[in-house]
Design an enzyme around this catalytic site. Structure first.
Site, PDB file in Angstrom:
ATOM      1  CB  ILE A 692      62.150 134.536  89.126  1.00 54.63           C
ATOM      2  CG1 ILE A 692      60.797 134.390  88.430  1.00 54.63           C
ATOM      3  CG2 ILE A 692      63.279 134.066  88.226  1.00 54.63           C
ATOM      4  CD1 ILE A 692      60.682 135.214  87.163  1.00 54.63           C
ATOM      5  N   GLY A 695      54.683 134.918  95.234  1.00 55.40           N
ATOM      6  CA  GLY A 695      53.748 135.986  95.572  1.00 55.40           C
ATOM      7  C   GLY A 695      52.560 135.446  96.318  1.00 55.40           C
ATOM      8  N   GLY A 696      51.585 136.328  96.554  1.00 53.31           N
ATOM      9  CA  GLY A 696      50.403 135.963  97.313  1.00 53.31           C
ATOM     10  C   GLY A 696      49.644 134.819  96.675  1.00 53.31           C
ATOM     11  CB  SER A 697      48.143 134.333  93.564  1.00 50.16           C
ATOM     12  OG  SER A 697      48.990 135.118  92.780  1.00 50.16           O
ATOM     13  N   GLY A 698      51.015 132.536  94.276  1.00 46.32           N
ATOM     14  CA  GLY A 698      51.748 131.347  93.850  1.00 46.32           C
ATOM     15  C   GLY A 698      53.196 131.631  93.528  1.00 46.32           C
ATOM     16  CB  VAL A 700      56.680 133.982  89.464  1.00 44.17           C
ATOM     17  CG1 VAL A 700      56.832 134.428  88.018  1.00 44.17           C
ATOM     18  CG2 VAL A 700      55.424 134.564  90.070  1.00 44.17           C
ATOM     19  CE  LYS A 714      51.081 135.171  90.313  1.00 45.66           C
ATOM     20  NZ  LYS A 714      50.731 136.575  90.351  1.00 45.66           N
ATOM     21  CG  ASP A 814      47.859 144.173  94.288  1.00 40.23           C
ATOM     22  OD1 ASP A 814      48.165 145.153  94.991  1.00 40.23           O
ATOM     23  OD2 ASP A 814      48.366 143.045  94.433  1.00 40.23           O
TER      24      ASP A 814
END
Ligand code: NAG
Ligand code: NAG
Length: 987
Positions: A692, A695-698, A700, A714, A814
């Site tokens: 779906i 993002g910056g970290s992986g 989702v 995530k 954030d």
């Protein structure tokens, strides 16, 4: 005037007016200068209204102007707190007789250039404290020979302190505190031999530097205030040369080493603040020579050894030694100071008993000796001065009764005596102390009933008395404590029925009554418990049915009713709750388990109720459904399926063993609530069709489990190169986050970390993020202002919880509309804090430095550019941006704002321009104030807009986005500010 027309004074009048016209001629140019400056400044409060030219009007009578007595020349202009806006009015320096120019506490903006200043070299004092000046500090031209006072405190100056600051021959006072300076502490300041006050404090952006030994040359110094400017190294011995010093504040730096013996030469010192450094060693005995000393704060260092008799003999007002490694007993003589108001000794290893006369000789107000090894009885006279408000002694081994005198101590408001060995009855009067806000007495051996006089303590917010031997019934007067947030009476011997009025405690969040002898039914009519998150009534003798109203509690997530004698069926309503903890076991419940609860996940919480039946759980009797053949068929079918699945699993397991598949787990798994699934249920769903977001970290994924529960999972980037230490850090953060339970925070339900598994599973939020809703196609209920306000307030609650109620406090780092998710009721839930960043840091560390900026563009607080540090106040700034988004519907970097402008600048300018446009007709309150129509989201339904409320939220947003962190409110304050407006809008 009338009297002056009488014959005799006429003469005087004539003389005066002759004299005046002479003076007027003399200072006509100065009058013109003042009038010109007036036109250049914005003066919304009208403080310059009397600056008008007219016959016989000498500027000497104008506000803020002081003239020389003899020749009426202007010598001083003081416009402090006039509320004026505009650039620095250097023009005023054209008044050649002007000595002092003071513009403190205004909104002077722009820069202060050397060119502007060059007009002002004849000044003796220049004060610009707390304005909005930016840019570098100006070099002062050499003509500034007479300057005695230079105060540029609390602006936004950046850069180094210029060399010319070391060349003022007469400078007495230099204040640069509270700016954003980035250079080191310059040695040349020690050339200012006339200095009496030096205040550079709170420039946390300054480059780490030593305190130069030459500081000892400034022998006229009375005040040296240089806290929080990144000082490192030792405190130089030469500090002892500052024999005139009254106030020495070196706190909040990184100073190390021991305190030099020479400190004992500061005979004039009244206050010494060294807290929050890295100092160590024993306290030098020479401190005892400081006979003028009143306030000493050495907290938060690594001091060792004993608290000597000689030092304890000083006539302290406030003594703070907390958070060190001090040991031994506290000398009795410390109680002799007739001025002692505050004594903080917490977090050391002090032992023995407290001085018997503590409180006897002074108006003691604040005593905190918690977390030590104190023993013996509490001193009898702590409240002798009738001033004690804070009594904090928890985590010691104090024994004996609570002194009777404390029952008379009407000033007490914060009492924490938990975790000791105190015993005996608590008196009626103590229970009813009228100013109490916190009363924590848990884990002692206290006894007796809770007195009905508790109703007098009607400001109580926290009452925890668990783990004692209190008994009797809870008095109905407890229902008068309408401010109560936390009530814990667990693990005592209370009996009888619970007063049914307790359901009226509308601020209650935690109610713990487990492990007592309570009887009767659980109260109904729970509609006031809108804040209740935790209800534990387990291990009592409650009987009767479970009230279905429990299912309507909006934020309840911890429900434990186990080990009672509850009867009846489980109300279907309970399936509405989102529970982290659920336990109805060991009761006498019967009937069919409601389908919403009939899962493996809930099974342990249902056991021990022989009358329950289930169509799903093996641990529970199956329900008798012989009437319906189709159902029977279904049951048979599902048994078959179960068998089939079972054998497939069995096969897979065998296969795995045979083929050496998953011999051992290479990762560890943590679940933070009863989850009915494991990592193997999740893995297969991490496929592209479930993706779906990225993002910056992986990535989702949306994962729907067999139970019907939906998760947002995530999967984090990277992984194989993690170092064991960072794995530990990650795990400890995960533990912290997993424990968080708050209605406005997305729950982390499950986590798995290790070489080949880096997964975080959160509750899935149906309505996506606030960012998507506001900036996408689907506004949903957000067309109405009321819904937006709820989002604002709810997310403020969530952040306030992270900042103020978590230990350690959690800085989100954030905050943005994309990280505020909306559940099915459009209640906001803060998501994605802390963790992801740790991981990014981790990944980045492979390249030697942190590659990732903390925060997202458009939401980043301005100080981040200088400090590269993210604090709670940076979250507050970002939250302010979210508020502006809610009001305007625009993205923080909407292109329509124009070059280099973001939402904060855009709104601020729009707000300023519209306020100044309504200067003249202030009476017309409707028309004045900010013209909201320019900025509110045009898509909002106009009939639902409450302009008063919107304006108030706008004001909160502007506060949150103040350029200087210190001016931003805390999140807790933000919640209050937002809440304050509610009644206004509902009137
Ligand atoms: C100007 O400031 C100096 C230094 O603070 C002070 O001594 C002097 O009295 C002031 N003069 C006037 C006229 O206010
Ligand atoms: C300073 O403030 C004035 C009035 O508030 C404004 O018009 C002006 O643009 C500001 N100047 C700077 C450099 O920010």
């Amino acid at each position: 005037m009338m009297t002056l027309l009488a014959p005799k004074p006429l003469l005087i009048l004539c003389t005066l007016s002759f004299y005046f016209s002479y003076v007027m001629a003399f200072s006509a140019g100065d009058t013109q200068i003042l009038l010109r400056v007036k036109t250049q400044l914005d003066d919304p409060d009208g403080n310059l209204n009397d600056w008008v030219s007219g016959s016989n009007q000498s500027p000497c009578n104008w506000s803020g102007i002081t003239c020389e007595q003899k020749n009426f020349s202007i010598v001083s202009i003081d416009m402090s707190r006039f509320g004026v806006y505009g650039g620095f009015p250097a023009e005023l320096c054209r008044i050649r007789t002007l000595q002092n120019l003071t513009l403190n506490f205004n909104s002077i903006n722009g820069t202060l250039s050397t060119k502007l200043l060059s007009l002002c070299s004849h000044l003796q004092a220049l004060e610009l404290e707390e304005n909005d000046i930016v840019g570098e500090l100006p070099e002062f031209p050499p003509e500034f020979t007479g300057l005695r006072v230079l105060n540029l405190k609390m602006n936004n100056f950046t850069g180094d302190i210029p060399a010319s600051f070391g060349r003022f021959p007469q400078l007495r006072v230099l204040k640069l505190a509270g700016n954003l300076l980035t250079g080191p502490f310059p040695k040349f300041l020690t050339n200012l031999s006339e200095l009496t006050r030096l205040d550079i404090a709170y420039n946390p952006t300054m480059k780490p530097s030593l305190l130069p030994p030459e500081i000892g040359n400034l022998t006229n110094l009375q005040e040296l205030v240089i806290f929080n400017i990144n000082l490192t190294g030792n405190i130089p011995d030469s500090i002892g040369n500052l024999v005139s010093l009254r106030n020495l504040d070196l706190s909040q730096n990184s100073l190390s080493g021991t305190i030099p013996e020479s400190i004992g030469r500061l005979r004039s010192a009244q206050q010494i603040e060294l807290y929050l450094n890295r100092l160590y060693g024993e306290l030098p005995d020479s401190i005892a020579n400081l006979t003028s000393l009143q306030n000493l704060d050495l907290s938060q260092n690594g001091f060792t050894g004993k608290f000597s008799e000689r030092i304890a003999g000083i006539r302290f007002i406030s003594l703070r030694l907390a958070d060190n490694l001090l040991e031994g007993s506290v000398p009795d003589i410390v109680a002799n100071s007739p001025d002692l108001v505050q004594l903080h000794l917490f977090n050391n290893s002090f032992s023995g008993s407290l001085p018997e006369n503590l409180g006897r000789n002074s108006a003691l107000q604040d005593l905190d000796v918690s977390t030590n090894k104190f023993t013996g009885e509490l001193p009898q006279h702590l409240c002798y001065g009738k001033n004690l408000s804070s009594l904090v002694i928890f985590w010691n081994q104090f024994s004996g009764n609570l002194p009777d005198t404390l029952s008379e101590c009407q000033s007490l408001n914060y009492v924490r005596i938990e975790q000791n060995e105190l015993s005996g009855q608590v008196s009626d009067k103590f229970w009813g102390l009228p100013l109490l806000i916190h009363l924590r007495m848990h884990n002692n051996r206290l006894s007796g009933p809770v007195s009905s006089s508790i109703s007098f303590a009607n400001g109580l917010e926290a009452l925890t008395i668990s783990g004692n031997v209190f008994s009797g019934q809870l008095p109905p007067q407890i229902c008068k404590l309408s401010a109560l947030v936390e009530l814990d009476v667990s693990d005592n011997q209370f009996s009888g029925e619970v007063p049914s009025c307790m359901t009226e405690l509308k601020n209650l969040q935690k109610l713990r009554m487990q492990q007592n002898l309570f009887t009767g039914e659980i109260p109904r009519h729970l509609s006031s418990w809108t804040q209740l998150t935790e209800l534990n009534l387990s291990k009592n003798r409650f009987s009767g049915p479970i009230p279905p109203e429990l299912g309507d509690l909006p934020v309840l997530n911890y429900l434990d009713l186990s080990d009672n004698s509850l009867t009846g069926e489980i109300p279907v309503d309970l399936t509405k709750l989102k529970l982290g903890q659920f336990n109805l076991s060991d009761n006498k419940l019967y009937g069919e388990i409601p389908t919403g609860l009939d899962y493996e996940l809930f099974a342990p919480g249902l056991l021990g109720n022989p009358g329950l039946c289930s169509s799903n759980l093996k641990q529970v009797h199956p329900c008798q459904r012989t009437k319906s053949p189709t159902l029977l068929l279904a049951v048979i079918l599902s048994i078959c399926v179960a068998l089939l699945v079972g054998s497939v699993l069995w096969y897979l397991k065998i296969r795995a063993q045979v083929f050496g598949g998953k011999a051992k787990r290479l990762y560890s798994v943590t679940s933070f609530q009863r989850v009915g699934f494991n990592e193997d249920d999740v893995f297969p769903s991490l496929t592209n069709e479930n993706l779906i977001a990225t993002g910056g970290s992986g990535h989702v994924y949306r994962v729907k489990l067999k139970s019907g529960q939906v998760l947002a999972v995530k999967k984090l980037w990277g992984g194989s190169s993690r170092k064991p230490e960072s794995e530990l850090v990650f795990r400890s953060e995960v533990e912290t986050l997993g424990r968080i339970r708050h209605g406005n925070i997305v729950k982390l339900v499950f986590c798995c970390s290790g070489e080949d598994c880096r997964i975080l599973a959160y509750e899935y939020m149906v309505n996506g993020s606030l960012g998507d809703a506001l900036h996408g196609e689907k506004l949903g209920p957000l067309v109405d202002w009321a819904a937006r306000f709820n989002v604002a307030l709810g997310s403020a609650h969530g952040l306030a919880y992270l900042h103020h109620d978590c230990v350690p406090a959690i800085v989100h780092r954030d905050v943005k509309s994309n990280n505020i998710l909306l559940d099915e009721e459009w209640t906001p839930r803060v998501a994605d804090f802390g963790l992801a960043k740790t991981l990014e840091r981790d990944v980045a560390s492979g390249h030697g430095a942190m590659s990732q900026i903390a925060g997202s563009y458009g939401y980043i607080a301005p100080e981040y550019a200088y400090t590269l540090k993210v604090t709670e106040k940076s979250d507050v700034y970002s939250f302010g941006v979210v508020l502006l988004e809610l009001i305007t519907g625009k993205r923080p970097n909407d292109l329509s704002f124009g070059e280099n402008k973001d939402i904060v600048k855009w709104v601020t300018e729009a707000a300023l321009s519209s306020t100044s446009s309504c200067d003249g007709d202030g009476e017309n309150a409707e028309g004045c104030g900010i013209d909201l129509s320019q900025i509110v989201d045009p898509r909002m339904n106009p009939t639902t807009m409450d302009f008063e409320e919107i304006e108030n939220v706008l004001n909160v947003a502007l506060l949150c986005t103040s350029a200087f962190p210190i001016n931003r409110p805390s999140m807790r304050r933000v919640v209050e500010l937002l809440k304050d407006q509610k009644p206004a809008s509902q009137k």
